[in-house]
Design a protein around this motif. Sequence first.
Motif, mmCIF file in Angstrom:
data_model
loop_
_atom_site.group_PDB
_atom_site.id
_atom_site.type_symbol
_atom_site.label_atom_id
_atom_site.label_comp_id
_atom_site.label_asym_id
_atom_site.label_seq_id
_atom_site.Cartn_x
_atom_site.Cartn_y
_atom_site.Cartn_z
ATOM 1 N N GLY A 179 13.509 -16.520 -57.366
ATOM 2 C CA GLY A 179 14.793 -16.261 -57.995
ATOM 3 C C GLY A 179 15.946 -16.607 -57.096
ATOM 4 N N VAL A 180 17.147 -16.288 -57.582
ATOM 5 C CA VAL A 180 18.381 -16.528 -56.838
ATOM 6 C C VAL A 180 19.223 -15.265 -56.915
ATOM 7 C CG1 VAL A 180 20.546 -17.821 -56.822
ATOM 8 C CG2 VAL A 180 18.387 -19.023 -57.170
ATOM 9 N N LEU A 181 19.725 -14.847 -55.758
ATOM 10 C CA LEU A 181 20.621 -13.699 -55.726
ATOM 11 C C LEU A 181 21.986 -14.086 -56.279
ATOM 12 C CD1 LEU A 181 19.638 -12.472 -52.159
ATOM 13 C CD2 LEU A 181 19.092 -11.306 -54.316
ATOM 14 N N ARG A 182 22.777 -13.064 -56.582
ATOM 15 C CA ARG A 182 24.076 -13.344 -57.184
ATOM 16 C C ARG A 182 24.998 -14.108 -56.239
ATOM 17 N NH1 ARG A 182 25.082 -11.811 -61.937
ATOM 18 N NH2 ARG A 182 23.438 -10.230 -61.892
ATOM 19 N N GLY A 217 24.024 -16.546 -54.494
ATOM 20 C CA GLY A 217 23.532 -17.902 -54.413
ATOM 21 C C GLY A 217 22.358 -18.113 -53.482
ATOM 22 N N ARG A 218 22.001 -17.114 -52.713
ATOM 23 C CA ARG A 218 20.867 -17.272 -51.804
ATOM 24 C C ARG A 218 19.546 -17.176 -52.569
ATOM 25 N NH1 ARG A 218 20.674 -12.839 -47.961
ATOM 26 N NH2 ARG A 218 21.823 -11.652 -49.556
ATOM 27 N N PRO A 219 18.541 -17.932 -52.121
ATOM 28 C CA PRO A 219 17.242 -17.845 -52.781
ATOM 29 C C PRO A 219 16.596 -16.486 -52.524
ATOM 30 C CG PRO A 219 17.108 -19.247 -50.848
ATOM 31 C CD PRO A 219 18.559 -18.940 -51.035
ATOM 32 N N TRP A 220 15.753 -16.083 -53.472
ATOM 33 C CA TRP A 220 15.059 -14.782 -53.347
ATOM 34 C C TRP A 220 13.622 -14.957 -53.783
ATOM 35 C CZ3 TRP A 220 12.482 -11.272 -56.444
ATOM 36 C CH2 TRP A 220 12.337 -9.980 -55.932
ATOM 37 N N THR A 221 12.721 -14.494 -52.962
ATOM 38 C CA THR A 221 11.300 -14.541 -53.298
ATOM 39 C C THR A 221 10.670 -13.251 -52.823
ATOM 40 O OG1 THR A 221 11.218 -16.930 -53.006
ATOM 41 C CG2 THR A 221 9.117 -15.761 -52.996
ATOM 42 N N GLY A 222 9.881 -12.631 -53.700
ATOM 43 C CA GLY A 222 9.178 -11.431 -53.267
ATOM 44 C C GLY A 222 9.409 -10.258 -54.180
ATOM 45 N N THR A 223 9.335 -9.079 -53.578
ATOM 46 C CA THR A 223 9.494 -7.841 -54.333
ATOM 47 C C THR A 223 10.573 -6.995 -53.666
ATOM 48 O OG1 THR A 223 7.742 -6.784 -53.040
ATOM 49 C CG2 THR A 223 7.089 -7.864 -55.086
ATOM 50 N N GLY A 224 10.832 -5.828 -54.262
ATOM 51 C CA GLY A 224 11.883 -4.960 -53.764
ATOM 52 C C GLY A 224 13.102 -5.012 -54.658
ATOM 53 N N THR A 225 14.203 -4.476 -54.174
ATOM 54 C CA THR A 225 15.420 -4.384 -54.983
ATOM 55 C C THR A 225 16.409 -5.458 -54.539
ATOM 56 O OG1 THR A 225 15.115 -2.019 -55.250
ATOM 57 C CG2 THR A 225 17.307 -2.879 -55.678
ATOM 58 N N GLY A 226 17.034 -6.099 -55.525
ATOM 59 C CA GLY A 226 18.011 -7.130 -55.203
ATOM 60 C C GLY A 226 19.036 -7.300 -56.303
ATOM 61 N N ASP A 227 20.215 -7.816 -55.918
ATOM 62 C CA ASP A 227 21.278 -8.116 -56.879
ATOM 63 C C ASP A 227 21.051 -9.549 -57.351
ATOM 64 O OD1 ASP A 227 23.503 -8.058 -58.425
ATOM 65 O OD2 ASP A 227 24.934 -8.264 -56.780
ATOM 66 N N LEU A 228 20.232 -9.698 -58.386
ATOM 67 C CA LEU A 228 19.735 -11.008 -58.781
ATOM 68 C C LEU A 228 20.604 -11.664 -59.844
ATOM 69 C CD1 LEU A 228 15.958 -10.105 -58.925
ATOM 70 C CD2 LEU A 228 16.928 -11.885 -57.486
ATOM 71 N N GLN A 229 20.714 -12.986 -59.718
ATOM 72 C CA GLN A 229 21.329 -13.791 -60.771
ATOM 73 C C GLN A 229 20.276 -14.202 -61.791
ATOM 74 O OE1 GLN A 229 22.851 -18.234 -60.588
ATOM 75 N NE2 GLN A 229 24.339 -16.878 -59.598
ATOM 76 N N ARG A 246 18.999 -22.024 -63.911
ATOM 77 C CA ARG A 246 20.266 -22.307 -63.217
ATOM 78 C C ARG A 246 21.382 -22.647 -64.188
ATOM 79 N NH1 ARG A 246 16.766 -25.667 -60.067
ATOM 80 N NH2 ARG A 246 16.087 -24.599 -58.147
ATOM 81 N N SER A 247 21.034 -23.202 -65.344
ATOM 82 C CA SER A 247 22.061 -23.659 -66.283
ATOM 83 C C SER A 247 22.850 -22.511 -66.892
ATOM 84 C CB SER A 247 21.418 -24.481 -67.401
ATOM 85 O OG SER A 247 20.652 -23.655 -68.266
ATOM 86 N N TYR A 248 22.353 -21.301 -66.816
ATOM 87 C CA TYR A 248 23.067 -20.171 -67.427
ATOM 88 C C TYR A 248 24.278 -19.728 -66.617
ATOM 89 C CZ TYR A 248 19.373 -19.628 -70.880
ATOM 90 O OH TYR A 248 18.505 -19.850 -71.921
ATOM 91 N N THR A 249 24.443 -20.287 -65.422
ATOM 92 C CA THR A 249 25.607 -19.932 -64.612
ATOM 93 C C THR A 249 26.907 -20.260 -65.331
ATOM 94 O OG1 THR A 249 24.332 -20.381 -62.600
ATOM 95 C CG2 THR A 249 26.732 -20.262 -62.382
#
Length: 847
Positions: free
Chosen positions: A629-632, A634-646, A726-729
């Motif tokens: 995924g991608v955080l809000r 813009g940084r990439p995110w992979t894994g588990t846990g809590t995040g502010d995701l886009q 990504r297009s939903y941005t």
Amino acid sequence: MEITRRRLLSALSAAGLMAVIPSGPASGADTAAGRARLLANTVAVFAGIPESNARPETAAKLAAIDRAARTNLQSMDAAGAGELFAGLVLGTNDANLNTAFRRLYEIALATRAPGGALSDLYENTAVQRRVIDGLVWLHERYYGDQSKGYYGNWFSWEIGFSQYISKTLALLSDQVPAYRPDLVPAYVASMDAYLRNGTDGDVNLASRFHTGANLADITTNRILQGALLGDDARIRKALIDQLTVFATIDPYRLSHGVTDGHYADGSFIQHSSVAYTGSYGKGLLVRVVQTLKILDGTGFAHGDELVPTVHGWVKNGFAPLIFEGWMMEIVKGRAVSRTDGGYADVAAVVEAVVDLSSLASSADAIALKSYVKHIRSTSRAALDPAGFVSPVSIVRYADIIGDATIEPADLNPASRSVAFNAMDRTVHRRPGYAFALARSSDRISKYEYMSGENLMPWFQGDGAYYLYLSGQDQTQAYGVDYFTTVSPYGLAGVTAPVEQRRTVPELYGKPYYDNPGHPLNFTSSSESQNTYVYFPRGTNRYSGGAVLGAYGTAGWVQSDDVPYRDKGAGLLPDDFVVYRNATATKSWFLLDDEIVVLAAGVGDGARRAVTTTVDARISTPNDQVSVAGVLRDGRPWTGTGTGDLQWLRYANATQGTAVGYVFLDTPGVRVALDTVTRSRRIVRTSNPDTAVTRSVFGITVDQAPEAEPARAAYVLVPNADESRLRSYTDGPLKVLANTPRLQALTHTGLGLTAANSFTPGSHEAAGMRIEGPASVLVQRERHGLTTVAVSDPTMDRDTVSVLLRGRSLWEVASDDGVRVTPVPGGTRLEFNARQAYGRSFAVTLRS
């Protein structure tokens, strides 16, 4: 042909009855021939005929019949003193008595099934007389004395035993009269006596036990009994009673208060308030088609008059709920906890459709046969016709599959949105996926628990949803293993308080709450047990949505259930346990490539912690699963846990499936991928104690205790790749409102605006004003056309009014009950929603 149960005995419906049941006199010879044909048809349905059983396709079925009969005969041979079958203890357990009757039926069936493998059993008089002797033995010791019977489940005594007894006597109708001429009258008298929820040993259409699938079962039994007795009046009365199940339920003009049956929007309800197409509805379909075959050519009824009605059930009630050969979970009640699964459910439907096609007119027959081929070609599990009830059906199925002139074709378009508002269900279909949503209200139950089945059902009707992906074996995604390994508080779509609830057996030490001394009379099958334990309703009124073409919307207000409300009012015993629910107002907007979910007012009146599950998916531990995924920021995110995701993407490479999640306005989400091992017995006491291990993927939004009510807006994107996410941005989705008063969204690419208003007063969204509670879809198309669809999710309003601001529009086409009025500054639309029961009204306008 549509027969209204309410007016069944009136002059109007009597004319319809006469089209089905001949009214003129018939000679004794004719009726005797009709009864003989009826019994011969019954044998053919269950045992087959020489022509069908000579076909290689029936070999596996005949072998199964043979094995069952021989096993049962061996058990009879090994029986000790006081036993009919070795080790089968009788006298206190209704399930064991049912097993005894079933085993005698299986032996009798083998003696009437022509086929080479069964040569020594076929028409074996000695074996048939052993069965008859067994029936005599059971009647004398465990069935004939009504003062000792009727323990356990009422269904066994009024329906289950009678099914096996009646079919066994029908199979042996050539032997019984000469060998034991008193047996049929004795058994029929006992079956009548056990019909305790009836009237004077007959059907009672005012009884809550004699409705829907149960009524079809009872009346089919009585048709066979009438043929065995030579009692034409009994056959005719049973047919008239059974005809009521063909009625379309009119919720505003109920007969005897009965809500069980098929509704105009395709819904099916059993047990007064349970959405039940996939279990009891399936049983009703199977039974009425079998009965039509049994009646064929007998002169007692013109079954072809009823075939179009049953075809309508299949097309509008069943087909939307079957995805690639799998029956959806949202219409199975407590049956979701059983191990047989959605493919087995559909196999039973397929057999009924196969046989219905043999009774239908030419065009309808072709459509039904094409649907059979469609299911076979899209199902991810091989359909084994050896599991069909009838060898004749197996041959018909083989002929359909082998007919090159029949093309596979669904009975529904590939893109369809279906609002089953009468049972608080929504289905949205596109090539590649299907989305199924379960809601509840003061009309429809939150769940069904009964008899130790579906032990942890508490949130299954609280906005739980299921996203079926094309190409996947659904037993790896849903079915009993989903409910076994996914937390009951973390089903996809559910908002639940953080607490630990206990099952009914844990609470009360038995499968029901037992307090017959209370004024509400809590016994195992009492109305209070149904209301407060087995299938409690919600207390909210708002639950429903509109459909515009292939697009849809649904809205729902989460509520406490009736037990919680009534315990607070002092109506329930002190030791009766109730649970308080969380709060939320939710909308689902159903588009082409996405399902958009809005939630507002999410919280808890008791200030407990609350969790909302965006999705929960299971896979086998060996599947290649990835999460990215991608955080809000813009940084990439992979894994588990809590995040502010886009956005987030879950992919199962082994199954070839993926789901994307776009977070439009959602607090930080928690992502988990856990390995869970549990026994299937935790969801159903009679399931095998089989350990199941699954990888459980979950996305949740957590709220701490004492937190203020929150909101969320997110998108489910089936089969999405990363570029799509990504297009939903930059669009095309825009949330216009997300409050407990109004939830609205626009999709610029589709020119579509969707809104659910929940409260009285005026609601403004995207150039329109909605008066009061409503569900609204507006699509502005090219060439100046605007189409509007509206429904009343409260089912209480007489008129729904919408003002479209801007230049005046003029009506091009509309449903009945729509009024278009140009006014200064816009166009007023008034929809006559009186007694529409949530139906959508549409109008097309031009500037």
